[in-house]
Enzyme design. Structure first.
Site, PDB file in Angstrom:
ATOM      1  N   ASP A   1     -51.490  28.653  10.592  1.00 16.83           N
ATOM      2  CA  ASP A   1     -52.372  27.547  10.231  1.00 16.83           C
ATOM      3  C   ASP A   1     -53.316  27.242  11.392  1.00 16.83           C
ATOM      4  OD1 ASP A   1     -51.016  27.292   7.834  1.00 16.83           O
ATOM      5  OD2 ASP A   1     -49.645  25.764   8.602  1.00 16.83           O
TER       6      ASP A   1
ATOM      7  N   TYR B   1     -40.146  29.660  15.529  1.00 15.32           N
ATOM      8  CA  TYR B   1     -41.119  28.585  15.694  1.00 15.32           C
ATOM      9  C   TYR B   1     -40.490  27.423  16.445  1.00 15.32           C
ATOM     10  CZ  TYR B   1     -43.697  30.875  11.878  1.00 15.32           C
ATOM     11  OH  TYR B   1     -44.372  31.781  11.084  1.00 15.32           O
TER      12      TYR B   1
ATOM     13  N   ASP C   1     -48.977  18.300   7.528  1.00 16.15           N
ATOM     14  CA  ASP C   1     -49.152  18.332   8.979  1.00 16.15           C
ATOM     15  C   ASP C   1     -50.167  17.272   9.404  1.00 16.15           C
ATOM     16  OD1 ASP C   1     -51.700  19.332   8.489  1.00 16.15           O
ATOM     17  OD2 ASP C   1     -51.251  21.357   9.169  1.00 16.15           O
TER      18      ASP C   1
ATOM     19  N   ARG D   1     -43.687  23.648   7.618  1.00 17.45           N
ATOM     20  CA  ARG D   1     -44.179  22.361   7.113  1.00 17.45           C
ATOM     21  C   ARG D   1     -43.327  21.862   5.959  1.00 17.45           C
ATOM     22  NH1 ARG D   1     -49.637  23.088   4.988  1.00 17.45           N
ATOM     23  NH2 ARG D   1     -49.291  25.333   5.119  1.00 17.45           N
TER      24      ARG D   1
END
Length: 299
Positions: free
Chosen positions: A81, A109, A123, A216
């Site tokens: 992203d 992550y 987000d 997310r």
């Protein structure tokens, strides 16, 4: 006369150096990792890389977005992203065909989330659509709830994503004001999930997952399970396949022919068996049972 000859010689040398650099660039076949900073899209980062390499190779006024008659084939695997940073794996030359196979491993992550506020994009870039209390959530409760999201789980992808509907990205359709229905839940794998910091409303988690997983969505689902809401403030990919952020990701000041030569994992040369497979491919398409578990690299 002597000055003219000297000038012609200098031009010839310069052209020879440029041709040598371009030939070197075009000889690259493999994959390597770069660092994607927060802000630009993965495609923007790739175009910046391509432009830098073509410029160093002596290509005048390179346009990385123009695909026709390009002297360089390059692509990336695993979109990040725009708000995310970290490892972005790049394939160059025949290496673009390796991306799917070479990135079959897990991804890692580190995410920083904020409790109490939900956004439409899940987000920090989105609009706040809901606010809830989080005072009841303790560190112990948070860690206990993480266990429910480890292993094989079902996950609904976020609406704002690179997934497509009718050939167009869902995120683009939403920005155009069109209505988009959520994709159905699908199975994903979480190999490990741990809480690194808990300082409400903020928390930090480390995630190791398989393909098709959205951090997310994890943060959104996790907060809902805790009777609250949340969104991601920062997301960093620290590992993709065999490439790690600390050891392999080249930052922008190292997007050079020399550094990439050293970092490049070359494309394996096809064996005689692989060549025969390529020739026979048009005559016999394998059934699912025949191709299951088989990896064929043709570079």
């Amino acid at each position: 006369m002597a000055m003219a000859s000297s000038s012609r010689a200098a031009i010839a040398i310069s052209m020879a150096v440029q041709n040598s650099s371009l030939s070197k660039l075009q000889s690259f076949n493999g994959i390597f990792a770069i660092y994607k900073k927060q802000g630009p899209t993965s495609a923007d980062v790739l175009n910046t890389l391509k432009k830098a390499l073509l410029k160093e190779a002596g290509v005048a006024n390179p346009n990385p977005r123009k695909r026709n008659k390009q002297p360089l084939k390059i692509g990336h695997g695993g979109t990040l992203d725009s708000n995310a940073s970290g490892v972005l794996v790049v394939g160059i030359g025949e290496g673009t065909k390796m991306l799917t196979t070479m990135l079959a491993g897990s991804k890692k992550y580190r995410a920083i989330g904020e409790l109490g506020k939900a956004t439409d994009s899940l987000d920090v870039t989105g609009n706040v659509i809901e606010e809830k209390s989080y005072d009841h959530i303790t560190k112990e409760a948070f860690e206990e709830k993480l266990k429910q999201f480890t292993g094989e789980i079902m996950q609904v992808p976020p609406l704002y994503s690179a997934l497509k509907k009718d050939g167009k990205r869902m995120s683009v359709l939403l920005k155009q004001g069109q209505e988009v229905e959520a994709k159905p839940a699908r199975p994903v794998t979480v190999y490990s999930l741990s809480l690194q910091d808990f300082s409400p409303p903020y928390f930090t988690i480390d995630v190791e997952c398989g393909g098709g997983f959205y951090v997310r969505s994890l943060v959104d689902d996790l907060a809902k399970a805790l009777c609250s809401c949340a969104h991601i403030k920062e997301l960093t990919r620290t590992k993709q396949g065999q490439f790690t952020l600390e050891e392999h990701a080249l930052k922008e000041d190292r997007w050079t022919l020399t550094d990439i030569t050293q970092a490049l994992q070359p494309c394996p040369k096809p064996s005689g068996q692989h060549k025969n497979v390529k020739k026979a491919k048009s005559k016999h398409m394998p059934t699912p049972s025949e191709s299951k578990g088989e990896i064929i690299l043709i570079c």
